[in-house]
Design a protein around this motif. Structure first.
Motif, PDB file in Angstrom:
ATOM      1  N   GLU A 137      -7.965   4.663   4.113  1.00  0.00           N
ATOM      2  CA  GLU A 137      -7.908   4.832   2.663  1.00  0.00           C
ATOM      3  C   GLU A 137      -8.077   3.474   1.961  1.00  0.00           C
ATOM      4  O   GLU A 137      -8.853   3.334   1.015  1.00  0.00           O
ATOM      5  N   GLN A 192       0.832  -1.201   0.000  1.00  0.00           N
ATOM      6  CA  GLN A 192       0.000   0.000   0.000  1.00  0.00           C
ATOM      7  C   GLN A 192       0.871   1.257   0.000  1.00  0.00           C
ATOM      8  O   GLN A 192       0.630   2.199  -0.752  1.00  0.00           O
ATOM      9  N   ARG A 245      -1.430 -11.566  -0.706  1.00  0.00           N
ATOM     10  CA  ARG A 245      -2.656 -12.303  -1.055  1.00  0.00           C
ATOM     11  C   ARG A 245      -2.520 -13.789  -0.744  1.00  0.00           C
ATOM     12  O   ARG A 245      -3.430 -14.413  -0.208  1.00  0.00           O
ATOM     13  N   TRP A 276     -15.145   4.497  -8.315  1.00  0.00           N
ATOM     14  CA  TRP A 276     -14.459   3.278  -8.744  1.00  0.00           C
ATOM     15  C   TRP A 276     -14.939   2.853 -10.133  1.00  0.00           C
ATOM     16  O   TRP A 276     -14.173   2.328 -10.939  1.00  0.00           O
ATOM     17  N   ASP A 313      -9.842 -10.857   1.168  1.00  0.00           N
ATOM     18  CA  ASP A 313     -10.473  -9.542   1.267  1.00  0.00           C
ATOM     19  C   ASP A 313     -11.110  -9.307   2.637  1.00  0.00           C
ATOM     20  O   ASP A 313     -11.059  -8.192   3.162  1.00  0.00           O
ATOM     21  N   ILE A 336      -5.806   3.509  -6.975  1.00  0.00           N
ATOM     22  CA  ILE A 336      -5.048   2.302  -6.605  1.00  0.00           C
ATOM     23  C   ILE A 336      -5.142   2.033  -5.104  1.00  0.00           C
ATOM     24  O   ILE A 336      -5.417   0.913  -4.679  1.00  0.00           O
ATOM     25  N   THR A 337      -4.933   3.066  -4.301  1.00  0.00           N
ATOM     26  CA  THR A 337      -4.902   2.826  -2.851  1.00  0.00           C
ATOM     27  C   THR A 337      -6.289   2.518  -2.291  1.00  0.00           C
ATOM     28  O   THR A 337      -6.397   2.045  -1.168  1.00  0.00           O
ATOM     29  N   ARG A 338      -7.343   2.792  -3.065  1.00  0.00           N
ATOM     30  CA  ARG A 338      -8.706   2.540  -2.570  1.00  0.00           C
ATOM     31  C   ARG A 338      -9.415   1.409  -3.312  1.00  0.00           C
ATOM     32  O   ARG A 338     -10.617   1.202  -3.118  1.00  0.00           O
ATOM     33  N   ALA A 339      -8.728   0.702  -4.161  1.00  0.00           N
ATOM     34  CA  ALA A 339      -9.371  -0.383  -4.926  1.00  0.00           C
ATOM     35  C   ALA A 339     -10.117  -1.312  -3.969  1.00  0.00           C
ATOM     36  O   ALA A 339      -9.618  -1.615  -2.884  1.00  0.00           O
ATOM     37  N   PRO A 340     -11.317  -1.752  -4.354  1.00  0.00           N
ATOM     38  CA  PRO A 340     -12.195  -2.423  -3.389  1.00  0.00           C
ATOM     39  C   PRO A 340     -11.892  -3.900  -3.130  1.00  0.00           C
ATOM     40  O   PRO A 340     -12.535  -4.497  -2.267  1.00  0.00           O
ATOM     41  N   SER A 341     -10.977  -4.507  -3.865  1.00  0.00           N
ATOM     42  CA  SER A 341     -10.544  -5.868  -3.513  1.00  0.00           C
ATOM     43  C   SER A 341      -9.060  -5.959  -3.856  1.00  0.00           C
ATOM     44  O   SER A 341      -8.546  -5.150  -4.647  1.00  0.00           O
ATOM     45  N   LEU A 342      -8.386  -6.929  -3.282  1.00  0.00           N
ATOM     46  CA  LEU A 342      -6.940  -7.027  -3.525  1.00  0.00           C
ATOM     47  C   LEU A 342      -6.654  -7.410  -4.972  1.00  0.00           C
ATOM     48  O   LEU A 342      -5.676  -6.947  -5.562  1.00  0.00           O
ATOM     49  N   LYS A 343      -7.534  -8.232  -5.542  1.00  0.00           N
ATOM     50  CA  LYS A 343      -7.334  -8.602  -6.941  1.00  0.00           C
ATOM     51  C   LYS A 343      -7.457  -7.363  -7.836  1.00  0.00           C
ATOM     52  O   LYS A 343      -6.627  -7.139  -8.719  1.00  0.00           O
ATOM     53  N   ARG A 344      -8.476  -6.553  -7.594  1.00  0.00           N
ATOM     54  CA  ARG A 344      -8.638  -5.331  -8.394  1.00  0.00           C
ATOM     55  C   ARG A 344      -7.467  -4.378  -8.186  1.00  0.00           C
ATOM     56  O   ARG A 344      -7.048  -3.684  -9.106  1.00  0.00           O
ATOM     57  N   LYS A 345      -6.969  -4.322  -6.967  1.00  0.00           N
ATOM     58  CA  LYS A 345      -5.829  -3.442  -6.690  1.00  0.00           C
ATOM     59  C   LYS A 345      -4.625  -3.888  -7.528  1.00  0.00           C
ATOM     60  O   LYS A 345      -3.950  -3.080  -8.164  1.00  0.00           O
ATOM     61  N   ALA A 346      -4.378  -5.196  -7.542  1.00  0.00           N
ATOM     62  CA  ALA A 346      -3.223  -5.715  -8.288  1.00  0.00           C
ATOM     63  C   ALA A 346      -3.382  -5.423  -9.778  1.00  0.00           C
ATOM     64  O   ALA A 346      -2.439  -4.988 -10.446  1.00  0.00           O
ATOM     65  N   LEU A 375       3.660  -4.646  -6.461  1.00  0.00           N
ATOM     66  CA  LEU A 375       2.904  -5.812  -6.954  1.00  0.00           C
ATOM     67  C   LEU A 375       3.424  -7.110  -6.355  1.00  0.00           C
ATOM     68  O   LEU A 375       2.639  -8.003  -6.027  1.00  0.00           O
ATOM     69  N   TYR A 407      -9.781  -6.065   4.380  1.00  0.00           N
ATOM     70  CA  TYR A 407     -10.686  -4.912   4.377  1.00  0.00           C
ATOM     71  C   TYR A 407     -11.577  -4.804   5.606  1.00  0.00           C
ATOM     72  O   TYR A 407     -12.176  -3.771   5.824  1.00  0.00           O
ATOM     73  N   LEU A 434       2.171  -7.217  -2.823  1.00  0.00           N
ATOM     74  CA  LEU A 434       0.734  -7.473  -2.817  1.00  0.00           C
ATOM     75  C   LEU A 434       0.446  -8.940  -3.151  1.00  0.00           C
ATOM     76  O   LEU A 434      -0.422  -9.573  -2.539  1.00  0.00           O
TER      77      LEU A 434
END
Lengths: 274, 356
Positions: A261, A53, A83, B154, A100, B92-102, A76, A104, A79
């Motif tokens: 954030e 992040q 995961r 988003w 997630d 990027i820092t607020r993407a709603p899932s880790l997969k989407r962030k990547a 990446l 989250y 990350l």
């Protein structure tokens, strides 16, 4: 509320809306027995997630276009490791939380990352000091995990150690360039090392019952870091201050903002798929 | 660990097929070899190469205006990739899932990579990347106006992929057959990556459009905001386009702005239906006679205002780039100083060796 805050383990029943959930949900069910292995894996996962992040915050802000790409690459990698580790942690816990749910829907007190990774990026020198220390820890850590008895951790370690070796090369090169570059860069790099130096201590605190005892990584860490600093014409700071607490969920003031954030959109739409 | 984990669909396969055909044509042209050599009349030879659909290469003679047109166009394209990182970087820092962030992080990183190949292609024309970056920062070269619109939700990550990258692909696929070799080759690689970007954007929107009512509303609002700016990406109507005719003759450009815009609209209508989203144009309807959709033109006066600097984010985008460049100056100086020290150490060592 107090009882909830003092709970040391992860919540047995995650709530989709986090801290804003209705009062009855704030009283946690009796915590399930939390395995040592779960906590260990969660710590490594959170290190990688929070590091990713922070590094991603650099995207579009790098000092050179090539460096923008390199920092995104490292983000990446972190990350990706996060995961895999979070998914495994969720399985170990056995409460049905996926990557997630863990990323989250936990609050800062439930995060187990070290303080080093949550520190703000600062200037490029601070970011490189943080990355040097993190990589100098992750390389021997993942290497040791690659040979450990837990098959899942061994597979993750085998993949991640190659990536960490690149992170270490990258950070070492920049620390040398900045340390032995111009007067300004030397001054900034030394200030960055002074600022960040106390934080890796927490990462190397002995824990003989962990799959890899962090104390066994110290020799590698010390030798890599001291040789890079020497080549970079930098001085090893003298300090006895050893900030810690991340592994127990007691963080710096910075983490809550970082998570605000990271989690804002996900938490605004409870139960949604993305 | 990130990336191509979506089921395939055929939204962009037609265009991707064109990219592959262009790549094959490029190989065939290279195997055929060019007839003769420049000889005494390089201008005639240049015309022959273009007429034979061969590629002009960096060392060939070329008209100065051909060189200048290409530098302008390739630089503008490179700047667009670099500035274009910002609207998506915003999420990027607020993407709603880790997969989407990547996936988003990887996508923005690809754009930086495209910027680099394009600056490298421009450098073959005798201009340096540093000079081009200075021209951008001084406001003397442009980037695509689309990036002067804000990313407010988003869903904009989906819409940018679907519409903005979609329009970019429609614009860029013909450039894979551009007469200038280095540009054509860069475009083949870029178009292949862009088609993946478009697909992932479409997939984001598809998920939102089939999600909760709030997600669906987010998706529709986003399409409403981006539709006309995306149509404006093809530039002014043919009647007002200043650079087109000469570029067509040189085979830098192969279709007119209006032809490409029509192709894009025709492609989007069916895709919007599959998404279950509405394109915000009540006049949109199939015209049997033309075999194409009739549609409302974007507001070209707005396009001109945005090009001239009065879009919602022009100042913000430029200031962000200038600040990053300025704040990185000490790092770049340090890298140069370190490299110089290392080089002089190496030279001293080799001198000692020679003396010994």
């Amino acid at each position: 509320m107090t009882a909830y805050v003092e709970q040391t383990g992860p919540r047995a029943v995650p709530t989709a809306s986090g801290t804003t959930s209705a009062a009855p949900e704030l009283t946690p069910a009796a915590p399930e027995p939390v395995t040592k292995r779960f906590e260990f894996v969660l710590g490594l996962a959170d290190d990688a997630l929070v590091a990713a992040q922070r590094l991603a915050e650099w995207c579009t802000r790098g000092p050179e276009m090539e460096e923008d790409i390199a920092l995104s690459n490292i983000a990446l990698d972190q990350l990706g490791a996060a995961r895999l580790l979070l998914t495994y942690a969720g399985e170990l816990e056995g409460a049905g939380r996926d990557e997630d749910a863990l990323a989250y829907r936990r609050d800062d007190r439930e995060f187990r990352n070290c303080l080093l990774v949550e520190l703000p990026n600062g200037d490029f020198a601070v970011t490189m000091a943080k990355l040097l220390f993190l990589a100098a820890y992750q390389v021997p850590l993942y290497t040791a995990l690659a040979g450990c008895g837990d098959e899942r951790l061994a597979a993750i370690g085998a993949k991640a150690r190659k990536e960490s070796a690149y992170h270490l090369d990258h950070a070492s090169l920049w620390v040398r360039r900045l340390g032995d570059g111009t007067d300004e860069s030397h001054r900034r790099m030394q200030a960055a090392v002074d600022e960040v130096w106390p934080y890796p201590h927490e990462l190397l605190t002995p824990d003989p019952t962990a799959p890899v005892d962090p104390a066994t990584l110290r020799a590698d860490f010390d030798s890599v870091v001291s040789s890079v600093l020497t080549e970079a014409t930098l001085t090893v700071p003298e300090t006895s201050w050893t900030p810690a607490g991340g592994r127990n969920g007691v963080h710096t003031e910075h983490l809550s903002y970082l998570l605000a954030e990271l989690q804002v959109l996900h938490r605004a739409h409870p139960g949604a798929s993305w | 660990m990130y990336g191509n984990d979506f089921p395939a669909d055929d939204t962009s396969s037609g265009l991707l097929g064109e990219v592959e055909a262009a790549e094959m044509a490029l190989r065939e042209a290279a195997e055929r070899g060019r007839h003769g050599a420049a000889g005494a009349d390089p201008a005639a030879y240049f015309t022959e190469v273009i007429a034979a659909d061969q590629k002009v290469e960096p060392r060939d003679w070329m008209p100065e205006s051909y060189r200048a047109t290409l530098i302008r166009q390739i630089a503008q394209h490179a700047h667009s990739e670099i500035i274009g990182m910002q609207p998506e970087g915003n999420w990027i820092t607020r993407a709603p899932s880790l997969k989407r962030k990547a996936i988003l992080l990887a996508k923005v990183q690809d754009e930086a990579g495209h910027g680099l190949y394009l600056y490298a292609a421009a450098e073959t024309l005798g201009v340096s990347r540093d000079e081009l970056v200075d021209l951008l920062l001084a406001g003397r070269q442009k980037y695509s106006s689309i990036f002067n619109y804000p990313t407010l939700s988003w869903a904009d990550m989906g819409t940018i992929g679907w519409l903005v990258d979609g329009a970019a692909i429609v614009n860029q696929v013909p450039l894979c057959r551009c007469s200038y070799g280095p540009y054509a080759r860069a475009m083949i690689r870029i178009c292949k990556e862009e088609s993946f970007h478009q697909r992932q954007g479409y997939e984001i929107l598809h998920t939102l459009a089939h999600g909760t009512p709030a997600q669906r509303e987010m998706a529709q609002d986003s399409v409403n905001r981006w539709w006309y700016p995306s149509l404006a990406m093809f530039g002014p109507p043919d009647t007002d386009s200043t650079h087109s005719a000469q570029s067509m003759a040189w085979k830098i450009k192969r279709f007119s702005n209006d032809e490409l815009r029509q192709r894009f609209v025709d492609m989007c209508v069916g895709q919007a239906e599959v998404l279950g989203l509405t394109l915000p144009d009540p006049a949109l309807c199939w015209n049997d006679e033309r075999g194409a959709y009739d549609f409302t033109q974007p507001d070209y006066a707005e396009l001109m205002r945005v090009i001239k600097g009065a879009g919602p984010c022009n100042r913000q985008r430029m200031e962000h780039r200038r600040r990053s460049h300025r704040e990185g100056a000490w790092v770049r100086s340090a890298a140069a100083a370190y490299a110089a020290k290392q080089a002089s150490k190496k030279e001293q060592a080799s001198r000692k060796e020679r003396v010994a």
